[in-house]
Design a protein around this motif. Structure first.
Motif, short mmCIF file in Angstrom:
data_model
loop_
_atom_site.label_atom_id
_atom_site.label_comp_id
_atom_site.label_asym_id
_atom_site.label_seq_id
_atom_site.Cartn_x
_atom_site.Cartn_y
_atom_site.Cartn_z
N LYS A 9 -6.08 2.50 -7.49
CA LYS A 9 -4.79 3.15 -7.19
C LYS A 9 -4.79 3.84 -5.82
N LYS A 10 -5.99 3.98 -5.25
CA LYS A 10 -6.09 4.64 -3.93
C LYS A 10 -6.82 3.70 -2.97
N THR A 16 -7.98 9.68 1.18
CA THR A 16 -7.74 10.66 0.10
C THR A 16 -9.07 11.10 -0.52
N CYS A 40 -4.74 -0.87 5.18
CA CYS A 40 -5.23 -0.65 3.81
C CYS A 40 -6.11 -1.82 3.39
N SER A 58 -9.53 -1.39 -3.20
CA SER A 58 -10.60 -0.43 -3.50
C SER A 58 -11.02 -0.48 -4.96
N ASN A 112 -11.31 3.58 -6.65
CA ASN A 112 -10.16 3.65 -7.56
C ASN A 112 -9.05 2.75 -7.01
N TYR A 168 0.50 3.45 -5.22
CA TYR A 168 -0.66 3.49 -4.33
C TYR A 168 -0.57 4.72 -3.43
N HIS A 169 -0.30 4.54 -2.12
CA HIS A 169 -0.31 5.70 -1.23
C HIS A 169 1.05 6.28 -0.90
N CYS A 180 0.83 -1.22 0.00
CA CYS A 180 0.00 0.00 0.00
C CYS A 180 0.85 1.26 0.00
N VAL A 201 -11.13 9.65 -2.24
CA VAL A 201 -11.38 9.03 -3.55
C VAL A 201 -12.08 7.71 -3.25
#
Ligand SMILES: CC(C)CC(=O)Nc1cccc(-c2cccc(CN)c2)c1
Length: 232
Positions: A209-210, A202, A171, A174, A207, A160-161, A155, A204
């Motif tokens: 990526k998040k 975030t 994490c 998502s 997604n 990612y983060h 994560c 979001v």
């Protein structure tokens, strides 16, 4: 909740709807007859005049249900190190003004006290009355979704983060399935035990990526114990 389904009514008897002036704002869950756990960000914008209440025993937010009961709040305890513009220590204790009446549809949820991390790949579940579409559709009835935990090292990768995730956070994947606006404060439940609290992170949703970011409850057991001892 994005990508989820309607929960079976009252099978998550710990679920709370944190309401401002009669409107659902955030999720939360019952720790015991006096206390509810939620997210600090949920109460940071509350104007002094508005009234916070906690709805327990609900499946539908609008329909009458014999198990529903709206509780007044005696006090709010956001974590002292929580801050509007960071995601750290996003945890809130709510003391009810009266003892919650327990029953089949109102029960506390055990939470993780022992240090340690939930293994990546473990499936956990999140429930809430948060939006179910990107256009912001609000459900009347409780929704739920199962999500796999994402290993912290993964994560924290740049895709990612990017090193945002501390050892006090968890994490979860998502991709399509995710918690979203209005789900903040609800529990991340793994094998019947609350391991995390939904945070907006975030901001979001859905997604890959998040990944979703959850406050790791076992990192806050001393704080929880101290507040419960001081205010009980
Ligand atoms: C704290 C509330 C009073 C305001 C609020 O919740 N904002 C907001 C806006 C967009 C996404 C989200 C959000 C929630 C839960 C999980 C996630 C991440 N999947 C995002 C949250």
């Amino acid at each position: 909740i994005l990508g989820g389904m309607e929960a079976a009514p009252h099978l998550r008897p710990y679920m709370a709807s944190i309401q401002i002036d009669g409107k659902h704002l955030c999720g939360g869950f019952l720790l015991n007859e006096w206390w509810v756990l939620s997210a600090a960000h949920c109460v940071e914008d509350i104007s002094p005049g508005s009234t916070v209440r906690v709805l327990l025993g609900a499946h539908s937010l609008s329909q009458p249900e014999s198990s529903k009961h709206l509780y007044e709040v005696q006090s709010l305890f956001p974590h002292p190190d929580s801050h509007p513009d960071t995601i750290h220590h996003d945890i809130l204790l709510i003391k009810l003004s009266e003892k919650a009446t327990l029953g089949p549809a109102v029960q506390p949820l055990p939470y993780q006290r022992e240090a340690g991390d939930v293994a990546g790949g473990t499936f956990c579940s999140v429930a809430g009355w948060g939006i179910t579409t990107h256009s912001g559709r609000k459900p009347d009835r409780l929704q739920q979704v199962d999500l796999p935990i994402m290993d912290r090292a993964v994560c924290n990768q740049r895709i990612y983060h990017d090193n945002l995730i501390t050892d006090k956070m968890i994490c979860a994947e998502s991709r399509k399935k995710d918690a979203c606006r209005g789900d903040s404060g609800g529990p991340l439940v793994c094998n019947g035990v609350a391991q995390g609290i939904v945070t907006s992170g975030t901001r979001v949703c859905g997604n890959w990526k998040k990944p979703g970011i959850y406050t790791k409850i076992s990192s806050y057991t001393d704080w929880i114990d101290s507040v419960l001892a001081s205010a009980s």
